[in-house]
Design a protein around this motif. Structure first.
Motif, PDB file in Angstrom:
ATOM      1  N   LEU A 218      32.290  34.067  51.058  1.00 17.04           N
ATOM      2  CA  LEU A 218      32.675  32.669  51.219  1.00 17.04           C
ATOM      3  C   LEU A 218      33.770  32.241  50.243  1.00 17.04           C
ATOM      4  CD1 LEU A 218      29.186  31.044  51.871  1.00 17.04           C
ATOM      5  CD2 LEU A 218      31.020  31.395  53.514  1.00 17.04           C
ATOM      6  N   VAL A 219      33.951  32.971  49.147  1.00 20.34           N
ATOM      7  CA  VAL A 219      35.048  32.656  48.224  1.00 20.34           C
ATOM      8  C   VAL A 219      36.165  33.691  48.373  1.00 20.34           C
ATOM      9  CG1 VAL A 219      33.639  31.386  46.575  1.00 20.34           C
ATOM     10  CG2 VAL A 219      33.891  33.871  46.313  1.00 20.34           C
ATOM     11  N   CYS A 220      36.171  34.352  49.548  1.00 21.78           N
ATOM     12  CA  CYS A 220      37.251  35.279  49.930  1.00 21.78           C
ATOM     13  C   CYS A 220      37.336  36.513  49.038  1.00 21.78           C
ATOM     14  CB  CYS A 220      38.602  34.546  49.939  1.00 21.78           C
ATOM     15  SG  CYS A 220      38.630  33.148  51.085  1.00 21.78           S
ATOM     16  N   GLU A 221      36.217  36.919  48.439  1.00 16.76           N
ATOM     17  CA  GLU A 221      36.180  38.179  47.690  1.00 16.76           C
ATOM     18  C   GLU A 221      35.447  39.209  48.544  1.00 16.76           C
ATOM     19  OE1 GLU A 221      35.175  38.134  43.563  1.00 16.76           O
ATOM     20  OE2 GLU A 221      35.968  36.104  43.256  1.00 16.76           O
ATOM     21  N   LYS A 222      36.104  39.575  49.659  1.00 19.90           N
ATOM     22  CA  LYS A 222      35.454  40.437  50.647  1.00 19.90           C
ATOM     23  C   LYS A 222      35.134  41.816  50.100  1.00 19.90           C
ATOM     24  CE  LYS A 222      35.789  41.978  55.441  1.00 19.90           C
ATOM     25  NZ  LYS A 222      35.439  43.384  55.164  1.00 19.90           N
ATOM     26  N   ALA A 223      35.991  42.374  49.249  1.00 21.33           N
ATOM     27  CA  ALA A 223      35.757  43.722  48.733  1.00 21.33           C
ATOM     28  C   ALA A 223      34.460  43.773  47.935  1.00 21.33           C
ATOM     29  CB  ALA A 223      36.935  44.172  47.868  1.00 21.33           C
ATOM     30  N   GLU A 224      34.223  42.767  47.086  1.00 22.45           N
ATOM     31  CA  GLU A 224      32.989  42.736  46.303  1.00 22.45           C
ATOM     32  C   GLU A 224      31.785  42.483  47.203  1.00 22.45           C
ATOM     33  OE1 GLU A 224      30.634  42.869  42.751  1.00 22.45           O
ATOM     34  OE2 GLU A 224      32.504  43.726  43.479  1.00 22.45           O
ATOM     35  N   GLY A 225      31.959  41.597  48.191  1.00 22.19           N
ATOM     36  CA  GLY A 225      30.870  41.361  49.134  1.00 22.19           C
ATOM     37  C   GLY A 225      30.513  42.614  49.907  1.00 22.19           C
ATOM     38  N   ASP A 226      31.527  43.354  50.352  1.00 23.95           N
ATOM     39  CA  ASP A 226      31.288  44.608  51.068  1.00 23.95           C
ATOM     40  C   ASP A 226      30.557  45.620  50.189  1.00 23.95           C
ATOM     41  OD1 ASP A 226      32.469  43.728  53.381  1.00 23.95           O
ATOM     42  OD2 ASP A 226      34.387  44.730  53.032  1.00 23.95           O
ATOM     43  N   ARG A 227      30.976  45.696  48.927  1.00 24.03           N
ATOM     44  CA  ARG A 227      30.370  46.685  48.014  1.00 24.03           C
ATOM     45  C   ARG A 227      28.877  46.406  47.838  1.00 24.03           C
ATOM     46  NH1 ARG A 227      28.558  47.084  43.099  1.00 24.03           N
ATOM     47  NH2 ARG A 227      29.060  44.906  42.596  1.00 24.03           N
ATOM     48  N   ILE A 228      28.543  45.149  47.587  1.00 32.34           N
ATOM     49  CA  ILE A 228      27.138  44.792  47.359  1.00 32.34           C
ATOM     50  C   ILE A 228      26.324  44.988  48.628  1.00 32.34           C
ATOM     51  CG2 ILE A 228      25.568  42.925  46.714  1.00 32.34           C
ATOM     52  CD1 ILE A 228      27.885  41.758  45.048  1.00 32.34           C
TER      53      ILE A 228
END
Length: 463
Positions: A218-228
């Motif tokens: 939701l804060v456009c940090e897709k790479a970190e979201g994908d990793r988790i």
């Protein structure tokens, strides 16, 4: 080893005193002759098949057995060996709190919610420890939230607890849901991390790591979201299936579906379908409740729609509606019908939805469905209806306000002669939001938890 092994019977209340379980009924007429450890299995079986009357009876019997065992063994151990006694006391507090939640669920499903506060009144002083008092505050808050839909009173119930130092995952979960003020991203992530660190349930760990991933999306940090997301799915999938709870497997299917849709990975979504289909088959074989089976069919429909299998999605949503009629599922069914080219049928389904019955997240879903229909039909009546549904969305969260206003701008610009490319871009924006559907990984207050997970820590033998 403590010097004596007092029997639970020694600690029974008088036959004419109120029962230990909090029912308010005399002990001799309630659990007096029937409390036992075996009641745990009977409770679970009754609850999972939707026999909540029997589940309440068995849940009371097991609660009573546990309380009397606590008095007979844990209190004595505290005197003889304080260190060992404190460890056992902590286990008892956690277990009895879970059993109290189980009773709450039974009252809820039996539509006897008004009776539950007297249960809390009777059990409030069962254990002389501030942790037990906090657990009772939590269950009271849960009652206000789930049974009365009163967030203000739910927050008031836990307002005396120091959230900054709290490590109780249940209380932190409730706080995230009912806090009346906007919680910053950093604070919400801190609370989520404390839930993850302190829960003993693999399913809860999966759920809140998934929620953390969505927060990053939701804060456009897709790479970190994908990793988790990927790590949480892999870790839970590595647990032997026989050790996975049913609720955990449901969450796994949701996590796979959300992660697969976010990344456009059809193989991951196919895996979600496999898990969901297995759960449906097992649930139908075991005669689980219609609510549970209906939710699983809804999940399978989401997977099929992600894969653009519109006809299969329609079948799955229809099966869900058959066992669990739901206006929310009807909104998703309308999307699949719309995507299958049957615009009039989709319009009829959407028009038939009782908007007043939907909570705020579900109203988001309904607004999206109307927007998708209007973008497909380009009928002014549909566009106006979509704008009406968008304007009706209540949101304090700046993100949702921004999304709503952006949708409205797009809808205002839609006309019967609009550029098809612009329409496709609008639908793509909506699909991006649908990936982060608030009904999937929102806050974890969920009265529909499967008992196999809820009851997993409460069947140990004492003494």
């Amino acid at each position: 080893m403590y010097p004596a092994r007092l029997t639970a019977k020694y600690h029974e209340p008088g036959r004419n005193r109120p029962c230990v379980c909090g029912s308010g009924i005399k002990f001799k007429r309630c659990c007096g002759n029937s409390y036992s450890a075996e009641a745990s299995k009977a409770f679970r079986a009754a609850f999972n098949r939707g026999d909540y009357e029997e589940a309440l009876i068995q849940g009371r019997r097991f609660f009573t057995w546990y309380v009397l065992s606590h008095k007979a063994h844990t209190l004595l151990l505290l005197e003889a060996n304080p260190d060992a006694g404190r460890d056992l006391l902590r286990v008892d507090i956690e277990a009895l709190a879970e059993l109290l939640e189980n009773l709450h669920r039974c009252y809820f499903y039996l539509q006897r919610s008004a009776e539950f506060p007297k249960v809390l009144h009777h059990v409030r002083d069962l254990i002389d420890d501030p942790r037990w008092a906090e657990k009772v505050y939590f269950v009271d808050g849960l009652w206000h939230l789930v049974d009365r839909n009163d967030r203000a009173e739910a927050f008031k119930s836990i307002s005396s607890i120091d959230i900054e130092s709290c490590t109780d995952p249940d209380i932190l979960t409730l706080y995230l849901d009912v806090c009346p003020t906007k919680i910053s991203l950093s604070k919400s992530l801190n609370i989520i991390d404390r839930i993850i660190s302190n829960t003993k349930r693999d399913s809860v760990r999966l759920q809140y790591r998934a929620l953390k991933s969505v927060k990053y999306y939701l804060v456009c940090e897709k790479a970190e979201g994908d990793r988790i997301f990927k790590e949480s799915i892999n870790e839970y999938s590595a647990i032997p299936k026989e050790k996975q709870s049913i609720y955990g497997r449901v969450l796994l299917a949701h996590a796979l579906e959300t992660y697969g849709k976010a990344g456009g990975d059809k193989e991951v979504i196919e895996n979600a379908k496999v898990v969901a289909s297995d759960l449906i088959r097992e649930a139908e074989e075991k005669g689980h409740s219609g609510d549970y089976i209906g939710n699983l069919w809804k999940l399978l429909g989401d997977c099929e729609e992600d894969l653009e299998n519109h006809a299969a999605a329609i079948d799955a949503y229809t099966q869900s509606m058959r066992v669990k009629p739901s206006d929310l599922t009807k909104a998703f069914l309308a999307r699949s019908i719309c995507n299958d080219g049957k615009l009039e049928a989709a319009r009829n389904h959407l028009a038939d939805i009782d908007v007043a019955s939907l909570d705020e997240p579900a109203k988001f879903d309904l607004a999206i469905s109307w927007a998708l229909l209007s973008a497909s039909s380009l009928r002014m009546e549909d566009i106006e209806h979509a704008k009406e549904r968008m304007r009706a969305i209540k949101a304090d969260d700046p993100l949702f306000v921004q999304l709503r206003d952006r949708w409205l701008i797009d809808l205002l610009e839609l006309k019967p002669t609009s550029d098809p490319g612009k329409i496709r871009r609008f639908i793509a924006r909506l699909n991006s939001y649908i990936t982060l559907n608030p009904n999937i990984f929102g806050i974890g207050i969920n009265v529909n938890k499967i008992i196999d997970d809820i009851d997993s820590g409460t069947t140990r033998r004492q003494g």
